[in-house]
Design a protein around this motif. Structure first.
Motif, PDB file in Angstrom:
ATOM      1  N   ALA A  79       0.879  -1.171   0.000  1.00 56.72           N
ATOM      2  CA  ALA A  79       0.000   0.000   0.000  1.00 56.72           C
ATOM      3  C   ALA A  79       0.909   1.211   0.000  1.00 56.72           C
ATOM      4  O   ALA A  79       1.968   1.207   0.636  1.00 56.72           O
ATOM      5  N   PHE A  80       0.522   2.228  -0.745  1.00 58.67           N
ATOM      6  CA  PHE A  80       1.388   3.396  -0.853  1.00 58.67           C
ATOM      7  C   PHE A  80       0.573   4.647  -1.139  1.00 58.67           C
ATOM      8  O   PHE A  80      -0.558   4.584  -1.611  1.00 58.67           O
ATOM      9  N   VAL A  81       1.163   5.778  -0.798  1.00 51.94           N
ATOM     10  CA  VAL A  81       0.582   7.082  -1.104  1.00 51.94           C
ATOM     11  C   VAL A  81       1.464   7.734  -2.155  1.00 51.94           C
ATOM     12  O   VAL A  81       2.696   7.730  -2.028  1.00 51.94           O
ATOM     13  N   PHE A  82       0.844   8.237  -3.205  1.00 46.24           N
ATOM     14  CA  PHE A  82       1.625   8.996  -4.175  1.00 46.24           C
ATOM     15  C   PHE A  82       0.840  10.225  -4.588  1.00 46.24           C
ATOM     16  O   PHE A  82      -0.348  10.338  -4.300  1.00 46.24           O
ATOM     17  N   GLU A  83       1.546  11.168  -5.192  1.00 50.18           N
ATOM     18  CA  GLU A  83       0.924  12.436  -5.558  1.00 50.18           C
ATOM     19  C   GLU A  83       0.922  12.588  -7.072  1.00 50.18           C
ATOM     20  O   GLU A  83       1.924  12.294  -7.731  1.00 50.18           O
ATOM     21  N   ILE A  84      -0.225  13.020  -7.595  1.00 53.10           N
ATOM     22  CA  ILE A  84      -0.347  13.318  -9.022  1.00 53.10           C
ATOM     23  C   ILE A  84      -0.714  14.790  -9.150  1.00 53.10           C
ATOM     24  O   ILE A  84      -1.736  15.216  -8.624  1.00 53.10           O
ATOM     25  N   VAL A  85       0.147  15.543  -9.805  1.00 51.72           N
ATOM     26  CA  VAL A  85      -0.141  16.950 -10.069  1.00 51.72           C
ATOM     27  C   VAL A  85      -0.431  17.087 -11.567  1.00 51.72           C
ATOM     28  O   VAL A  85       0.430  16.788 -12.398  1.00 51.72           O
ATOM     29  N   THR A  86      -1.662  17.493 -11.895  1.00 49.09           N
ATOM     30  CA  THR A  86      -2.072  17.619 -13.292  1.00 49.09           C
ATOM     31  C   THR A  86      -2.167  19.092 -13.655  1.00 49.09           C
ATOM     32  O   THR A  86      -2.831  19.864 -12.954  1.00 49.09           O
ATOM     33  N   HIS A  87      -1.483  19.467 -14.725  1.00 52.19           N
ATOM     34  CA  HIS A  87      -1.503  20.855 -15.195  1.00 52.19           C
ATOM     35  C   HIS A  87      -2.457  20.943 -16.376  1.00 52.19           C
ATOM     36  O   HIS A  87      -2.258  20.253 -17.391  1.00 52.19           O
ATOM     37  N   ALA A  88      -3.519  21.743 -16.245  1.00 56.22           N
ATOM     38  CA  ALA A  88      -4.500  21.876 -17.320  1.00 56.22           C
ATOM     39  C   ALA A  88      -4.824  23.356 -17.458  1.00 56.22           C
ATOM     40  O   ALA A  88      -5.425  23.946 -16.559  1.00 56.22           O
ATOM     41  N   GLY A  89      -4.399  23.926 -18.551  1.00 60.50           N
ATOM     42  CA  GLY A  89      -4.583  25.361 -18.744  1.00 60.50           C
ATOM     43  C   GLY A  89      -3.831  26.108 -17.656  1.00 60.50           C
ATOM     44  O   GLY A  89      -2.649  25.846 -17.411  1.00 60.50           O
ATOM     45  N   GLU A  90      -4.534  27.008 -16.989  1.00 63.16           N
ATOM     46  CA  GLU A  90      -3.869  27.795 -15.935  1.00 63.16           C
ATOM     47  C   GLU A  90      -4.075  27.172 -14.565  1.00 63.16           C
ATOM     48  O   GLU A  90      -3.666  27.746 -13.561  1.00 63.16           O
ATOM     49  N   LYS A  91      -4.739  26.004 -14.514  1.00 64.99           N
ATOM     50  CA  LYS A  91      -5.029  25.384 -13.221  1.00 64.99           C
ATOM     51  C   LYS A  91      -4.164  24.157 -12.958  1.00 64.99           C
ATOM     52  O   LYS A  91      -3.682  23.495 -13.883  1.00 64.99           O
TER      53      LYS A  91
END
Lengths: 124, 124
Positions: A79-91
């Motif tokens: 089991a693990f925690v990971f981070e996804i940062v999605t860049h869409a337009g200016e957000k």
């Protein structure tokens, strides 16, 4: 012989990296042929490579940065925690799911279940 | 009707607090009568209140501080990371397990599985 902790940690590292920068085919290659994916937990379970490929294909066009936050290996599972940062337009959409995986003896993922909800998504 | 996200978050908060400062009986009261505990994942599964009480009774004598690090609720289930700091003599043992729980409609825990290994324990 069950998958070793080292093999499991390698698959987790590969998975997190490929969700960010890989293709759906590269991610599917980490899964056993009859694997299941439930993402998020409580949604319909996808079974087999075709259904799993379709799921990850939806992420292919996105500009995403990913990083592993922490992982715990136990009894041939992880089991693990990971981070996804999605860049869409200016957000920017930041989500840190908590995933649980089981493996076959070859170290291929047999089940993946991702715990997260809409309220865990941070928009900035 | 499945347990609400608010109820589940409350049980997680209570659980983490009681592992630190509660009695085995108080912790067992969070579990359904036929619940199962697998701690760590891969070890023998304990079934029912008597077996679960025996497990937590082993922690009762210890001086422990606990805190919730992060939790993800999804589909009536939860996975969370919490930290247990155990003070024994001049040493401090720090462990941050990743726990997954399911619930019945009354918000009682039906299954608990804790992901952690010996190598995750930090002694200082």
């Amino acid at each position: 012989m069950p998958a070793s902790p080292d093999r499991i940690r390698q698959v987790v590292d590969d998975y997190v990296r490929l969700v960010g920068t890989g293709t759906a085919d590269e991610i599917v290659a980490l899964y056993a042929a009859d694997a299941t994916v439930e993402d998020p937990v409580g949604s319909d379970v996808r079974t087999g490579h075709a259904a799993i490929r379709e799921f990850y294909a939806g992420l292919e066009g996105l500009k995403q940065d990913t990083r592993l936050i922490t992982a715990r290996v136990a009894g041939g599972e992880v089991a693990f925690v990971f981070e996804i940062v999605t860049h869409a337009g200016e957000k920017t959409y930041t989500l840190a799911p908590l995933d649980a995986m089981t493996f076959d003896d070859d170290g291929l993922i047999t089940t993946m279940r991702a715990y997260w909800g809409d309220t865990d998504m941070v928009v900035s």
